[in-house]
Design a protein around this motif. Structure first.
Motif, mmCIF file in Angstrom:
data_model
loop_
_atom_site.group_PDB
_atom_site.id
_atom_site.type_symbol
_atom_site.label_atom_id
_atom_site.label_comp_id
_atom_site.label_asym_id
_atom_site.label_seq_id
_atom_site.Cartn_x
_atom_site.Cartn_y
_atom_site.Cartn_z
ATOM 1 N N THR A 191 12.741 -7.631 3.858
ATOM 2 C CA THR A 191 13.347 -6.651 4.758
ATOM 3 C C THR A 191 12.281 -5.773 5.406
ATOM 4 O OG1 THR A 191 13.597 -4.933 3.089
ATOM 5 C CG2 THR A 191 15.348 -6.601 3.218
ATOM 6 N N LEU A 192 12.702 -5.054 6.455
ATOM 7 C CA LEU A 192 11.785 -4.142 7.139
ATOM 8 C C LEU A 192 11.229 -3.087 6.184
ATOM 9 C CD1 LEU A 192 13.644 -3.576 10.540
ATOM 10 C CD2 LEU A 192 11.413 -4.648 10.237
ATOM 11 N N ASP A 193 12.087 -2.510 5.356
ATOM 12 C CA ASP A 193 11.621 -1.458 4.439
ATOM 13 C C ASP A 193 10.624 -2.017 3.428
ATOM 14 O OD1 ASP A 193 13.134 0.455 5.699
ATOM 15 O OD2 ASP A 193 14.816 0.336 4.278
ATOM 16 N N GLU A 194 10.911 -3.203 2.884
ATOM 17 C CA GLU A 194 10.000 -3.799 1.902
ATOM 18 C C GLU A 194 8.646 -4.138 2.525
ATOM 19 O OE1 GLU A 194 13.449 -6.047 -0.791
ATOM 20 O OE2 GLU A 194 12.353 -7.132 0.773
ATOM 21 N N VAL A 195 8.683 -4.733 3.709
ATOM 22 C CA VAL A 195 7.439 -5.118 4.385
ATOM 23 C C VAL A 195 6.659 -3.877 4.806
ATOM 24 C CG1 VAL A 195 6.485 -6.258 6.421
ATOM 25 C CG2 VAL A 195 8.328 -7.345 5.130
ATOM 26 N N ARG A 196 7.353 -2.869 5.285
ATOM 27 C CA ARG A 196 6.693 -1.623 5.711
ATOM 28 C C ARG A 196 5.901 -1.013 4.558
ATOM 29 N NH1 ARG A 196 10.913 0.696 7.341
ATOM 30 N NH2 ARG A 196 10.748 0.055 9.538
ATOM 31 N N GLU A 197 6.497 -0.968 3.371
ATOM 32 C CA GLU A 197 5.817 -0.387 2.214
ATOM 33 C C GLU A 197 4.624 -1.232 1.782
ATOM 34 O OE1 GLU A 197 4.719 2.035 -0.897
ATOM 35 O OE2 GLU A 197 5.961 2.415 0.875
ATOM 36 N N ALA A 198 4.785 -2.560 1.788
ATOM 37 C CA ALA A 198 3.672 -3.439 1.416
ATOM 38 C C ALA A 198 2.504 -3.286 2.384
ATOM 39 C CB ALA A 198 4.144 -4.892 1.365
ATOM 40 N N ILE A 199 2.809 -3.204 3.674
ATOM 41 C CA ILE A 199 1.756 -3.060 4.689
ATOM 42 C C ILE A 199 1.093 -1.687 4.580
ATOM 43 C CG2 ILE A 199 1.448 -2.742 7.188
ATOM 44 C CD1 ILE A 199 3.218 -5.181 7.594
ATOM 45 N N ARG A 200 1.872 -0.665 4.270
ATOM 46 C CA ARG A 200 1.294 0.673 4.097
ATOM 47 C C ARG A 200 0.237 0.684 2.995
ATOM 48 N NH1 ARG A 200 1.420 4.739 0.856
ATOM 49 N NH2 ARG A 200 2.860 3.706 -0.574
ATOM 50 N N ARG A 201 0.479 -0.101 1.943
ATOM 51 C CA ARG A 201 -0.484 -0.153 0.832
ATOM 52 C C ARG A 201 -1.687 -1.026 1.150
ATOM 53 N NH1 ARG A 201 4.321 -1.178 -2.101
ATOM 54 N NH2 ARG A 201 3.638 -3.349 -2.319
ATOM 55 N N ARG A 202 -1.471 -2.127 1.859
ATOM 56 C CA ARG A 202 -2.514 -3.144 2.032
ATOM 57 C C ARG A 202 -3.413 -2.923 3.250
ATOM 58 N NH1 ARG A 202 -6.095 -7.039 0.419
ATOM 59 N NH2 ARG A 202 -5.980 -8.928 1.717
ATOM 60 N N VAL A 203 -2.838 -2.553 4.375
ATOM 61 C CA VAL A 203 -3.580 -2.540 5.638
ATOM 62 C C VAL A 203 -4.797 -1.621 5.622
ATOM 63 C CG1 VAL A 203 -3.400 -1.836 8.068
ATOM 64 C CG2 VAL A 203 -1.739 -3.422 7.091
ATOM 65 N N PRO A 204 -4.746 -0.421 5.025
ATOM 66 C CA PRO A 204 -5.964 0.407 5.010
ATOM 67 C C PRO A 204 -7.169 -0.267 4.377
ATOM 68 C CG PRO A 204 -4.048 1.720 4.418
ATOM 69 C CD PRO A 204 -3.595 0.294 4.464
ATOM 70 N N HIS A 205 -6.932 -1.182 3.435
ATOM 71 C CA HIS A 205 -8.055 -1.913 2.810
ATOM 72 C C HIS A 205 -8.632 -2.952 3.770
ATOM 73 C CE1 HIS A 205 -7.275 -0.072 -1.087
ATOM 74 N NE2 HIS A 205 -5.996 -0.373 -0.940
ATOM 75 N N LEU A 206 -7.867 -3.345 4.784
ATOM 76 C CA LEU A 206 -8.330 -4.363 5.725
ATOM 77 C C LEU A 206 -9.005 -3.762 6.951
ATOM 78 C CD1 LEU A 206 -5.251 -6.793 5.691
ATOM 79 C CD2 LEU A 206 -7.405 -7.063 4.472
ATOM 80 N N VAL A 207 -8.401 -2.712 7.505
ATOM 81 C CA VAL A 207 -8.914 -2.170 8.774
ATOM 82 C C VAL A 207 -9.115 -0.667 8.766
ATOM 83 C CG1 VAL A 207 -7.871 -4.024 10.125
ATOM 84 C CG2 VAL A 207 -6.582 -1.921 9.745
ATOM 85 N N GLY A 208 -8.884 -0.007 7.633
ATOM 86 C CA GLY A 208 -8.942 1.446 7.631
ATOM 87 C C GLY A 208 -7.603 2.031 8.069
ATOM 88 N N ARG A 209 -7.655 3.200 8.593
ATOM 89 C CA ARG A 209 -6.427 3.906 8.947
ATOM 90 C C ARG A 209 -5.792 3.307 10.206
ATOM 91 N NH1 ARG A 209 -5.884 10.491 9.534
ATOM 92 N NH2 ARG A 209 -3.610 10.540 9.871
ATOM 93 N N VAL A 210 -4.477 3.194 10.202
ATOM 94 C CA VAL A 210 -3.743 2.742 11.385
ATOM 95 C C VAL A 210 -2.668 3.769 11.712
ATOM 96 C CG1 VAL A 210 -4.148 0.294 10.948
ATOM 97 C CG2 VAL A 210 -2.096 1.390 10.040
ATOM 98 N N GLY A 211 -2.344 3.853 12.994
ATOM 99 C CA GLY A 211 -1.328 4.793 13.433
ATOM 100 C C GLY A 211 0.068 4.285 13.125
ATOM 101 N N PRO A 212 1.059 5.165 13.188
ATOM 102 C CA PRO A 212 2.444 4.762 12.867
ATOM 103 C C PRO A 212 2.985 3.674 13.791
ATOM 104 C CG PRO A 212 2.359 6.991 13.794
ATOM 105 C CD PRO A 212 0.956 6.600 13.506
ATOM 106 N N GLU A 213 2.609 3.690 15.080
ATOM 107 C CA GLU A 213 3.116 2.665 15.999
ATOM 108 C C GLU A 213 2.570 1.288 15.639
ATOM 109 O OE1 GLU A 213 2.410 3.617 20.043
ATOM 110 O OE2 GLU A 213 3.672 5.424 20.035
#
Length: 402
Positions: free
Chosen positions: A98-120
């Motif tokens: 679901t969107l909520d599940e994926v959103r939370e997983a990406i919130r945890r993982r993405v900073p380790h890949l590219v650093g900080r990302v904006g909400p959009e």
């Protein structure tokens, strides 16, 4: 023996090809400006393209700390599915839907890949990688745009080595590659592409061959010494069994591994003096998965024509080396004449090779001949084929003595 299927075989040989892959990666990593490049590993099925492609990300992680997403396509897969699931694996949301599940997983993982990302950007990644939405799913173009942008951004933190396995099966993933090559970034895409008569490459993929950022690296069968090392040392076979496997698999590492694995699964092998052995008088049929693989290549080669397949089965009955005149004579008696354009098509497939004088054809792979004979036997055609072949050979022998 029960652990055989879990073994990860090391890459054997391919030193020149490895050097070329590393050279292109060095160009990506050390170039004055961020620029994406691609290497196409091309060749028939089973020669080790995927094993070679997977070697580079492992080495790149060790040496330059690269990101290494992987995408695998299937002949019967839906467009873009391999790309989606490869992205989900890399982003750490492969178990979420679901969107909520994926959103939370990406919130945890993405900073380790590219650093900080904006909400959009985070929301775009979420929508592109979810499997369930309260409204309509994002269109393919949006998913491609998000994927291309994120790969480029990640590559500015660390180089990215993307493996696209069996790229010829998915035009949507070809469009992803087009976008990556247009976007500044330190990205190397290694794509495996099966080249066989009967495989229609997407026009977009054919056009990419001419792109100045694409390098082609043809991959053929292993050299005899390297194949021998794979069979004897890495598969742990006795000398007698190794010779049988070498003859049947003709420099094709995937076929060797699958053949031995099938024998183990069926309980045909035993361990003697530290090596795997098969009784010398044991006649073992081609494994089902390899039989299916060869039949697919035959279907592509013949465009599904029953007459063309019958002609190939007849060639298999005539032997490993096929006299063209005898093949044509026998085929005429069966009502399936072998025309020049069909012979040319078969030769272009590299499944058979012509003798120096052009009078005979030889099966390049013994397994192809085994598979054709098995198909003829299962279809009840073998007696008629043998009779036609025997009549043609007798006629040729009589003509030679007149």
């Amino acid at each position: 023996l029960g652990l055989y299927g879990f073994r990860a075989l090391p890459l054997v040989g391919r030193e020149a090809e490895r050097d070329e892959l590393w050279r292109v990666l060095s160009e990506v990593v050390e170039g004055p400006e961020p620029r994406a490049l691609a290497v196409f590993l091309t060749g028939p099925a089973g020669v080790g393209k995927t094993t070679l492609a997977e070697w580079l990300p492992r080495r790149a992680i060790e040496v330059v700390g690269a990101h290494t997403p992987r995408v695998r396509m299937r002949e019967d897969g839906r467009p873009g599915v391999g790309l989606l699931f490869g992205a989900r694996e890399w982003l750490g949301c492969h178990r979420e839907r679901t969107l909520d599940e994926v959103r939370e997983a990406i919130r945890r993982r993405v900073p380790h890949l590219v650093g900080r990302v904006g909400p959009e950007e985070q929301e775009a990644l979420t929508r592109a990688n979810a499997l369930e939405w309260p409204d309509a799913p994002p269109p393919p173009a949006e998913r491609l745009r998000v994927a291309i942008s994120f790969v480029a951004k990640a590559s500015l933190q660390r180089p990215v080595v993307v493996v696209l396995d069996d790229l010829q099966w998915d035009e949507l993933t070809v469009m992803f590659l087009e976008g990556v090559l247009r976007t500044p970034g330190r990205v190397l895409v290694v794509a495996t592409i099966s080249i066989d008569e009967g495989i229609e490459l997407p026009e977009r993929l054919q056009a990419l061959w001419r792109h100045d950022a694409v390098h082609e690296l043809p991959i053929g069968a292993l050299a005899p010494a390297e194949h021998r090392r794979l069979v004897r040392e890495l598969l742990g076979l006795s000398d007698q069994l190794a010779r049988r496997v070498e003859e049947r698999t003709a420099g094709n590492p995937m076929f060797a591994v699958q053949l031995v694995g099938d024998w183990i699964t069926r309980g045909l092998l035993s361990v003697e003096k530290g090596a795997l052995s098969l009784p010398p008088d044991e006649e073992v049929e081609l494994p089902d998965d390899l039989h299916v693989l060869w039949l697919r290549r035959v279907e592509r080669l013949t465009d599904g024509s029953a007459a063309a397949r019958l002609a190939l089965e007849l060639a298999a009955v005539l032997g490993p080396e096929v006299p063209i005149a005898g093949w044509r004579a026998a085929a005429i008696s069966l009502g399936v004449p072998v025309e020049d354009d069909f012979v040319a098509r078969v030769l272009r497939s590299h499944l058979v090779v012509a003798s120096a004088d052009g009078r005979e054809l030889r099966f390049a792979h013994g397994m192809l001949r085994e598979s054709l004979l098995r198909k003829a036997r299962e279809g009840g055609r073998l007696p008629a084929l043998r009779s036609a072949a025997a009549d043609a050979l007798r006629a040729a022998h009589a003509a030679g003595h007149e």
